[in-house]
Design a protein around this motif. Sequence first.
Motif, PDB file in Angstrom:
ATOM      1  N   LYS A   2       0.823  -1.211   0.000  1.00 23.99           N
ATOM      2  CA  LYS A   2       0.000   0.000   0.000  1.00 23.99           C
ATOM      3  C   LYS A   2       0.853   1.256   0.000  1.00 23.99           C
ATOM      4  O   LYS A   2       0.572   2.219  -0.717  1.00 23.99           O
ATOM      5  CB  LYS A   2      -0.937  -0.018   1.202  1.00 23.99           C
ATOM      6  CG  LYS A   2      -1.991  -1.128   1.130  1.00 23.99           C
ATOM      7  CD  LYS A   2      -2.884  -1.119   2.355  1.00 23.99           C
ATOM      8  CE  LYS A   2      -3.914  -2.249   2.273  1.00 23.99           C
ATOM      9  NZ  LYS A   2      -4.762  -2.300   3.474  1.00 23.99           N
ATOM     10  N   CYS A 141       0.414  -5.831  -6.514  1.00 22.48           N
ATOM     11  CA  CYS A 141      -0.657  -6.312  -5.633  1.00 22.48           C
ATOM     12  C   CYS A 141      -0.592  -5.613  -4.279  1.00 22.48           C
ATOM     13  O   CYS A 141       0.458  -5.577  -3.639  1.00 22.48           O
ATOM     14  CB  CYS A 141      -0.533  -7.819  -5.454  1.00 22.48           C
ATOM     15  SG  CYS A 141      -1.846  -8.534  -4.452  1.00 22.48           S
ATOM     16  N   THR A 142      -1.697  -5.041  -3.842  1.00 25.03           N
ATOM     17  CA  THR A 142      -1.739  -4.348  -2.546  1.00 25.03           C
ATOM     18  C   THR A 142      -2.246  -5.246  -1.420  1.00 25.03           C
ATOM     19  O   THR A 142      -2.331  -4.813  -0.274  1.00 25.03           O
ATOM     20  CB  THR A 142      -2.645  -3.107  -2.629  1.00 25.03           C
ATOM     21  OG1 THR A 142      -3.971  -3.512  -3.017  1.00 25.03           O
ATOM     22  CG2 THR A 142      -2.099  -2.117  -3.649  1.00 25.03           C
ATOM     23  N   GLU A 143      -2.566  -6.495  -1.739  1.00 29.19           N
ATOM     24  CA  GLU A 143      -3.038  -7.429  -0.720  1.00 29.19           C
ATOM     25  C   GLU A 143      -1.894  -8.338  -0.280  1.00 29.19           C
ATOM     26  O   GLU A 143      -1.207  -8.932  -1.107  1.00 29.19           O
ATOM     27  CB  GLU A 143      -4.190  -8.277  -1.262  1.00 29.19           C
ATOM     28  CG  GLU A 143      -5.420  -7.461  -1.643  1.00 29.19           C
ATOM     29  CD  GLU A 143      -6.525  -8.339  -2.201  1.00 29.19           C
ATOM     30  OE1 GLU A 143      -6.299  -9.568  -2.330  1.00 29.19           O
ATOM     31  OE2 GLU A 143      -7.592  -7.804  -2.517  1.00 29.19           O
ATOM     32  N   THR A 144      -1.684  -8.447   1.022  1.00 28.17           N
ATOM     33  CA  THR A 144      -0.649  -9.332   1.544  1.00 28.17           C
ATOM     34  C   THR A 144      -1.035 -10.786   1.293  1.00 28.17           C
ATOM     35  O   THR A 144      -2.167 -11.197   1.566  1.00 28.17           O
ATOM     36  CB  THR A 144      -0.448  -9.105   3.048  1.00 28.17           C
ATOM     37  OG1 THR A 144      -0.117  -7.731   3.260  1.00 28.17           O
ATOM     38  CG2 THR A 144       0.674  -9.976   3.590  1.00 28.17           C
TER      39      THR A 144
END
Length: 240
Positions: A2, A141-144
Motif C-alpha cells: 500500500k 498487488c496491494t493485498e498481503t
Amino acid sequence: MKQFTLLLFVLLSVSIPRTGLSTPPTLHRWERAVCIQSPEENKPDSMKLCSAFFVNSAEQLFLVAAGHGSDETNAKSKLVYRDPAGKSQSVSLKSLCSGESDPWQRDPTSDFAIAEIRPDPNGRLHVDNLMTLSVSLQSVCTETQTPTTQIVTAGFPLGFGAKEPISPLAVVGYVASTEIQSKTRWGHEPIVYCSPAIAQGTSGGPAFLFDRSTDDVTVVGIYVGVVTDVSGAKLSKMVP
C-alpha cells in the motif's frame, strides 16, 4: 504494497517521451529484474550492487529498489540489464534521472525507495527497453499474500548474472508468514517472511506471484534481506 502504491501515485507528474514502440515480446518474469552497480569510493576494484525493477503508470517510468541499496548508489552508479532482445545493456543512473546523483525518495517506514525516470538524451535511448521490462502499476498487488503462497523472486544473488551476458536469476519459494511488524533503526516496518533465504545482491528484486504462465507478472513484494538465529537458520524478508 500500500505504501509503495501511494508513493508512486504522488510521483505521477512528468511524461516520458517514447519513440518507435512495437508490440512487447513475451518475457520471463525474472528477466524484468535489473542490477544497479556502484563503485565504492577510494576502492576502485570494489563494487556494491543491488537488484531493482521498473514500474510504469500513465506513460511514466519509476525505478524501485531496496532502501538500503539506494543508499549505496552514487554519481558513478550504472544500471545493467538484459533487453527484450536478449542483449546486455548498460546506462548510468544519472542519465536516467536528469543528472541527479541521488534521485531516490525513501519510504519513511519500509526498506524501499523509488526514483522517477527523467532521462537525458543518452538515457532516452534506453527508455523503450526499460518500459517493456517494466511492470504495470496495476500489476502491483496491494493485498498481503497468505502463508504457503508460492512466489518467484528475481535478482542477482552474489552478483551472479550481473556480468555480460546479463541474466537475472529466479528463486522459487513460499510466503511463510502474514504481515508482521519488524523493529528497525527507523521504527517498525511491515515485513513478510519467506523461504528459502536468498543470498545478498538480491535486495530490491521483485517477488512475483508464482504462475506457470509467463503472462502473469503480479508483484507481491520487494526482497530486502534475511534474518538468522544462532543456529544458522534463515528466512528471507520481503516488503509486502
